[in-house]
Design a protein around this motif. Structure first.
Motif, PDB file in Angstrom:
ATOM      1  N   GLU A 181      -6.335  -7.818   5.056  1.00 44.48           N
ATOM      2  CA  GLU A 181      -5.317  -6.777   4.868  1.00 44.48           C
ATOM      3  C   GLU A 181      -3.949  -7.268   5.346  1.00 44.48           C
ATOM      4  O   GLU A 181      -2.928  -6.968   4.728  1.00 44.48           O
ATOM      5  CB  GLU A 181      -5.703  -5.500   5.600  1.00 44.48           C
ATOM      6  CG  GLU A 181      -4.730  -4.361   5.409  1.00 44.48           C
ATOM      7  CD  GLU A 181      -4.541  -3.922   3.961  1.00 44.48           C
ATOM      8  OE1 GLU A 181      -3.429  -3.466   3.623  1.00 44.48           O
ATOM      9  OE2 GLU A 181      -5.485  -4.051   3.155  1.00 44.48           O
ATOM     10  N   ALA A 182      -3.924  -8.031   6.416  1.00 45.64           N
ATOM     11  CA  ALA A 182      -2.662  -8.593   6.908  1.00 45.64           C
ATOM     12  C   ALA A 182      -2.054  -9.522   5.857  1.00 45.64           C
ATOM     13  O   ALA A 182      -0.845  -9.490   5.621  1.00 45.64           O
ATOM     14  CB  ALA A 182      -2.883  -9.338   8.221  1.00 45.64           C
ATOM     15  N   PHE A 183      -2.896 -10.327   5.231  1.00 45.91           N
ATOM     16  CA  PHE A 183      -2.410 -11.210   4.168  1.00 45.91           C
ATOM     17  C   PHE A 183      -1.791 -10.398   3.033  1.00 45.91           C
ATOM     18  O   PHE A 183      -0.693 -10.694   2.573  1.00 45.91           O
ATOM     19  CB  PHE A 183      -3.538 -12.098   3.624  1.00 45.91           C
ATOM     20  CG  PHE A 183      -3.145 -12.819   2.371  1.00 45.91           C
ATOM     21  CD1 PHE A 183      -2.324 -13.926   2.424  1.00 45.91           C
ATOM     22  CD2 PHE A 183      -3.587 -12.372   1.133  1.00 45.91           C
ATOM     23  CE1 PHE A 183      -1.935 -14.589   1.263  1.00 45.91           C
ATOM     24  CE2 PHE A 183      -3.203 -13.022  -0.026  1.00 45.91           C
ATOM     25  CZ  PHE A 183      -2.371 -14.130   0.035  1.00 45.91           C
ATOM     26  N   ARG A 184      -2.511  -9.362   2.583  1.00 42.33           N
ATOM     27  CA  ARG A 184      -1.995  -8.540   1.477  1.00 42.33           C
ATOM     28  C   ARG A 184      -0.651  -7.903   1.841  1.00 42.33           C
ATOM     29  O   ARG A 184       0.285  -7.891   1.035  1.00 42.33           O
ATOM     30  CB  ARG A 184      -2.992  -7.453   1.094  1.00 42.33           C
ATOM     31  CG  ARG A 184      -4.044  -7.898   0.120  1.00 42.33           C
ATOM     32  CD  ARG A 184      -4.771  -6.721  -0.519  1.00 42.33           C
ATOM     33  NE  ARG A 184      -5.559  -5.959   0.439  1.00 42.33           N
ATOM     34  CZ  ARG A 184      -6.777  -6.276   0.828  1.00 42.33           C
ATOM     35  NH1 ARG A 184      -7.355  -7.352   0.339  1.00 42.33           N
ATOM     36  NH2 ARG A 184      -7.414  -5.531   1.684  1.00 42.33           N
ATOM     37  N   ALA A 185      -0.559  -7.368   3.050  1.00 38.41           N
ATOM     38  CA  ALA A 185       0.681  -6.715   3.474  1.00 38.41           C
ATOM     39  C   ALA A 185       1.827  -7.719   3.592  1.00 38.41           C
ATOM     40  O   ALA A 185       2.954  -7.436   3.159  1.00 38.41           O
ATOM     41  CB  ALA A 185       0.450  -5.990   4.793  1.00 38.41           C
ATOM     42  N   ALA A 186       1.560  -8.879   4.172  1.00 35.51           N
ATOM     43  CA  ALA A 186       2.595  -9.913   4.298  1.00 35.51           C
ATOM     44  C   ALA A 186       3.037 -10.394   2.921  1.00 35.51           C
ATOM     45  O   ALA A 186       4.230 -10.614   2.679  1.00 35.51           O
ATOM     46  CB  ALA A 186       2.079 -11.081   5.141  1.00 35.51           C
ATOM     47  N   HIS A 187       2.097 -10.539   2.017  1.00 37.51           N
ATOM     48  CA  HIS A 187       2.397 -10.983   0.648  1.00 37.51           C
ATOM     49  C   HIS A 187       3.265  -9.947  -0.070  1.00 37.51           C
ATOM     50  O   HIS A 187       4.221 -10.298  -0.769  1.00 37.51           O
ATOM     51  CB  HIS A 187       1.090 -11.226  -0.100  1.00 37.51           C
ATOM     52  CG  HIS A 187       1.265 -11.928  -1.396  1.00 37.51           C
ATOM     53  ND1 HIS A 187       1.510 -11.253  -2.559  1.00 37.51           N
ATOM     54  CD2 HIS A 187       1.245 -13.246  -1.705  1.00 37.51           C
ATOM     55  CE1 HIS A 187       1.627 -12.128  -3.544  1.00 37.51           C
ATOM     56  NE2 HIS A 187       1.479 -13.345  -3.051  1.00 37.51           N
ATOM     57  N   THR A 188       2.952  -8.678   0.111  1.00 39.62           N
ATOM     58  CA  THR A 188       3.744  -7.611  -0.499  1.00 39.62           C
ATOM     59  C   THR A 188       5.151  -7.594   0.079  1.00 39.62           C
ATOM     60  O   THR A 188       6.137  -7.483  -0.661  1.00 39.62           O
ATOM     61  CB  THR A 188       3.069  -6.238  -0.299  1.00 39.62           C
ATOM     62  OG1 THR A 188       1.774  -6.278  -0.902  1.00 39.62           O
ATOM     63  CG2 THR A 188       3.881  -5.119  -0.910  1.00 39.62           C
ATOM     64  N   LEU A 189       5.256  -7.713   1.390  1.00 43.43           N
ATOM     65  CA  LEU A 189       6.566  -7.748   2.042  1.00 43.43           C
ATOM     66  C   LEU A 189       7.386  -8.917   1.515  1.00 43.43           C
ATOM     67  O   LEU A 189       8.572  -8.768   1.198  1.00 43.43           O
ATOM     68  CB  LEU A 189       6.400  -7.845   3.561  1.00 43.43           C
ATOM     69  CG  LEU A 189       7.681  -7.898   4.380  1.00 43.43           C
ATOM     70  CD1 LEU A 189       8.514  -6.631   4.188  1.00 43.43           C
ATOM     71  CD2 LEU A 189       7.349  -8.100   5.852  1.00 43.43           C
ATOM     72  N   LYS A 190       6.760 -10.056   1.397  1.00 47.59           N
ATOM     73  CA  LYS A 190       7.441 -11.241   0.866  1.00 47.59           C
ATOM     74  C   LYS A 190       7.963 -10.962  -0.542  1.00 47.59           C
ATOM     75  O   LYS A 190       9.107 -11.282  -0.867  1.00 47.59           O
ATOM     76  CB  LYS A 190       6.485 -12.430   0.837  1.00 47.59           C
ATOM     77  CG  LYS A 190       7.063 -13.679   0.181  1.00 47.59           C
ATOM     78  CD  LYS A 190       6.044 -14.782   0.076  1.00 47.59           C
ATOM     79  CE  LYS A 190       5.143 -14.533  -1.105  1.00 47.59           C
ATOM     80  NZ  LYS A 190       4.303 -15.686  -1.454  1.00 47.59           N
ATOM     81  N   GLY A 191       7.160 -10.346  -1.380  1.00 49.71           N
ATOM     82  CA  GLY A 191       7.565 -10.038  -2.748  1.00 49.71           C
ATOM     83  C   GLY A 191       8.735  -9.078  -2.812  1.00 49.71           C
ATOM     84  O   GLY A 191       9.675  -9.277  -3.599  1.00 49.71           O
ATOM     85  N   VAL A 192       8.694  -8.038  -2.006  1.00 52.51           N
ATOM     86  CA  VAL A 192       9.801  -7.082  -1.951  1.00 52.51           C
ATOM     87  C   VAL A 192      11.083  -7.804  -1.557  1.00 52.51           C
ATOM     88  O   VAL A 192      12.139  -7.617  -2.169  1.00 52.51           O
ATOM     89  CB  VAL A 192       9.479  -5.938  -0.959  1.00 52.51           C
ATOM     90  CG1 VAL A 192      10.714  -5.103  -0.661  1.00 52.51           C
ATOM     91  CG2 VAL A 192       8.350  -5.061  -1.486  1.00 52.51           C
ATOM     92  N   CYS A 193      10.983  -8.648  -0.559  1.00 53.36           N
ATOM     93  CA  CYS A 193      12.161  -9.372  -0.069  1.00 53.36           C
ATOM     94  C   CYS A 193      12.705 -10.344  -1.101  1.00 53.36           C
ATOM     95  O   CYS A 193      13.917 -10.454  -1.287  1.00 53.36           O
ATOM     96  CB  CYS A 193      11.823 -10.101   1.219  1.00 53.36           C
ATOM     97  SG  CYS A 193      11.458  -8.982   2.578  1.00 53.36           S
ATOM     98  N   LYS A 194      11.821 -11.038  -1.768  1.00 53.76           N
ATOM     99  CA  LYS A 194      12.280 -11.985  -2.796  1.00 53.76           C
ATOM    100  C   LYS A 194      12.945 -11.244  -3.951  1.00 53.76           C
ATOM    101  O   LYS A 194      13.962 -11.704  -4.467  1.00 53.76           O
ATOM    102  CB  LYS A 194      11.127 -12.846  -3.285  1.00 53.76           C
ATOM    103  CG  LYS A 194      10.741 -13.902  -2.269  1.00 53.76           C
ATOM    104  CD  LYS A 194       9.724 -14.875  -2.828  1.00 53.76           C
ATOM    105  CE  LYS A 194       9.442 -15.940  -1.809  1.00 53.76           C
ATOM    106  NZ  LYS A 194       9.996 -17.223  -2.151  1.00 53.76           N
ATOM    107  N   ASN A 195      12.386 -10.099  -4.343  1.00 54.66           N
ATOM    108  CA  ASN A 195      12.983  -9.315  -5.431  1.00 54.66           C
ATOM    109  C   ASN A 195      14.389  -8.837  -5.095  1.00 54.66           C
ATOM    110  O   ASN A 195      15.236  -8.730  -5.972  1.00 54.66           O
ATOM    111  CB  ASN A 195      12.104  -8.111  -5.779  1.00 54.66           C
ATOM    112  CG  ASN A 195      10.913  -8.496  -6.604  1.00 54.66           C
ATOM    113  OD1 ASN A 195      10.937  -9.484  -7.337  1.00 54.66           O
ATOM    114  ND2 ASN A 195       9.847  -7.723  -6.491  1.00 54.66           N
TER     115      ASN A 195
END
Length: 116
Positions: free
Chosen positions: A54-68
């Motif tokens: 779950e930590a991986f999924r959340a970090a990955h989502t945060l990364k995507g939001v930031c990159k966008n």
């Protein structure tokens, strides 16, 4: 604070986001939505519970939001954490240091956005 000043303070890439969203009004509209994104909270909860998947999924989502949104500094630190969490089943000391950097970058980014 202007949108451009906000990006300068939070170490984002204003020119990149402007090239895609075209106006400060649109950038601001989507930046304000970042305040409602729950991925950082989910990341905190997952790490507290030592739920690496779950930590991986959340970090990955945060990364995507930031990159966008071209939130470069936070995108970089969340990307590093994402890669450290990828395929992990255990919580290691390396996670603490990476998460500390994400927390610092997240706090700065949210404070800047709130000043808009």
């Amino acid at each position: 604070m202007t949108v451009k000043e906000c990006y300068e303070v939070m170490k984002g890439d204003y020119d990149d986001v402007l090239s895609r969203l075209r106006t400060d009004e649109r950038i601001k509209k989507f930046l304000l939505r970042v305040l409602d994104d729950m991925s950082f909270t989910q990341l905190c909860n997952a790490l507290e519970n030592r739920d690496m998947e779950e930590a991986f999924r959340a970090a990955h989502t945060l990364k995507g939001v930031c990159k966008n949104m071209s939130l470069t500094n936070l995108a970089y630190s969340s990307s590093n954490l994402t890669e450290a969490l990828r395929g992990r089943s255990d919580y290691g000391e390396d996670i603490d240091a990476l998460f500390k950097k994400v927390k610092k970058d997240y706090a700065l980014t949210m404070a800047c956005i709130q000043m808009l």
